[in-house]
Design a protein around this motif. Structure first.
Motif, short mmCIF file in Angstrom:
data_model
loop_
_atom_site.label_atom_id
_atom_site.label_comp_id
_atom_site.label_asym_id
_atom_site.label_seq_id
_atom_site.Cartn_x
_atom_site.Cartn_y
_atom_site.Cartn_z
N HIS A 118 -3.15 -19.36 1.94
CA HIS A 118 -1.92 -18.63 2.23
C HIS A 118 -1.18 -19.27 3.40
N GLY A 119 0.13 -19.04 3.42
CA GLY A 119 0.96 -19.52 4.52
C GLY A 119 1.98 -18.46 4.90
N LYS A 120 2.47 -18.55 6.13
CA LYS A 120 3.46 -17.59 6.61
C LYS A 120 4.26 -18.22 7.73
N GLN A 121 5.57 -18.07 7.68
CA GLN A 121 6.43 -18.48 8.78
C GLN A 121 6.85 -17.24 9.57
N PHE A 122 7.08 -17.41 10.86
CA PHE A 122 7.38 -16.25 11.70
C PHE A 122 8.22 -16.66 12.90
N ILE A 123 8.93 -15.68 13.44
CA ILE A 123 9.73 -15.91 14.64
C ILE A 123 8.90 -15.72 15.90
N ARG A 129 -0.67 -9.75 4.64
CA ARG A 129 -1.24 -9.26 3.39
C ARG A 129 -0.72 -10.09 2.21
N PHE A 130 -1.49 -10.08 1.14
CA PHE A 130 -1.08 -10.69 -0.12
C PHE A 130 -1.50 -9.76 -1.25
N PHE A 160 -7.57 -21.23 10.67
CA PHE A 160 -6.12 -21.08 10.68
C PHE A 160 -5.52 -22.29 11.41
N ARG A 161 -4.37 -22.72 10.94
CA ARG A 161 -3.62 -23.80 11.59
C ARG A 161 -2.21 -23.29 11.87
N LEU A 162 -1.72 -23.56 13.08
CA LEU A 162 -0.37 -23.16 13.44
C LEU A 162 0.42 -24.36 13.95
N SER A 163 1.64 -24.49 13.48
CA SER A 163 2.55 -25.54 13.93
C SER A 163 3.95 -24.96 13.98
N LYS A 164 4.92 -25.78 14.37
CA LYS A 164 6.29 -25.29 14.51
C LYS A 164 7.24 -26.03 13.57
#
Length: 300
Positions: free
Chosen positions: A121-126, A274-275, A285-289
């Motif tokens: 899964h992936g998710k973009q966020f502010i 959620r999915f 988990f991996r986080l980038s910008k």
């Protein structure tokens, strides 16, 4: 007149949005805006209308809470939208608007989104992603208010009680290893926060150098300690004094990798990820910008 399209999430704040929207619409019209509004019927409809409006308007307003704004930003980034995203806050907790107000001098800059990915899964966020205490409190408070919606006015009190209970039952504890740039950090934590926002959890100034116009995240971790010490840390975060506690560690990085000893859920901008209605959990988990062409502002 300035044309603006507005997507309204009627479920934000337990229905507060529908009460606030007539006032907000009247104020927009009074200040010279031609308003095209749409009350969404589902998340799928919210996303579809956001994409449709992005093709027709250079200014898009979102009336709802933090999670509504993040969903809209995700769709606008995918559409390569180059206009104005205007937050009309009407949710239960609107931490993002505090950072928008604090960043008014930078409004001409383009917004970064955080990108979180797991194996599937992936998710973009502010705003922010967090593990541990925030997830448990969000889950429990949500269940209480779903069962007893009349208690919404006591949400802050219920949240405080959930913090105490989560610690006493050791439900908030996560064992994790974080790779923050070139730095490794391991241990048992009550809070793991990877953020673009200075404010978190109803206005606490947890990450004083975080910025959604900067290419780096601020990472704030709170190692598990006694209940009284944890409460002192949380209270101190109102003024940023929590950084003086040795249990609190702060780092900056463009990319963050997290490994959990047990599969963990993540809270993103006020909602647990959620999915198909089920919580997304994972050990890695991996986080980038991601740099976008979106300009962010608020009207309230």
């Amino acid at each position: 007149m300035k044309k603006i399209a507005v997507v309204i999430n009627p479920t934000s704040g337990g229905g507060r949005t529908l009460k606030e929207w007539p006032r907000i619409e009247a104020e927009l019209i009074a200040t010279g805006h031609a308003v095209t509004g749409h009350i969404s019927s589902s998340e799928a409809d919210f996303r579809a209308k956001t994409r449709a409006f992005a093709r027709r308007f250079s200014a898009l307003g979102i009336c709802g809470g933090d999670s509504s704004l993040t969903i809209a930003a995700e769709e606008l980034a995918a559409a390569k939208f180059k206009g104005d995203l205007v937050f009309l806050p009407a949710g239960s907790v609107n931490d993002i608007v505090l950072d928008i107000d604090a960043s008014q001098k930078e409004r001409a800059k383009r917004l970064y989104l955080g990108e979180l990915s797991t194996a599937q899964h992936g998710k973009q966020f502010i705003g922010q992603a967090n593990w541990g205490l925030g997830v448990v409190v969000n889950r429990w408070v949500g269940k209480v208010l779903t069962t007893l919606p009349a208690l919404r006015r006591y949400q802050q009190t219920i949240g405080t009680l959930c913090i105490i209970l989560a610690h006493l039952l050791r439900r908030e504890k996560v064992m994790s290893t974080l790779q923050i740039g070139n730095r490794l950090l391991s241990g048992h934590f009550s809070i793991v926060l990877v953020t673009q926002l200075q404010h978190w959890a109803s206005g606490l100034r947890f990450a004083p150098d975080a910025n959604f116009y900067a290419p780096e995240f601020q990472v704030v971790t709170v190692r598990r300690t006694g209940l009284l010490k944890l409460i002192r840390i949380i209270l101190a975060a109102k003024t940023g004094q929590h950084l003086n506690f040795r249990e609190v560690e702060v780092s900056q990085a463009r990319e963050v990798h997290l490994h959990f000893a047990k599969a963990a859920a993540v809270q993103i901008d006020g909602d647990i990820l959620r999915f198909n209605g089920r919580e997304v959990t994972g050990q890695n988990f991996r986080l980038s910008k991601l740099r976008t062409q979106i300009k962010l502002s608020a009207y309230h």
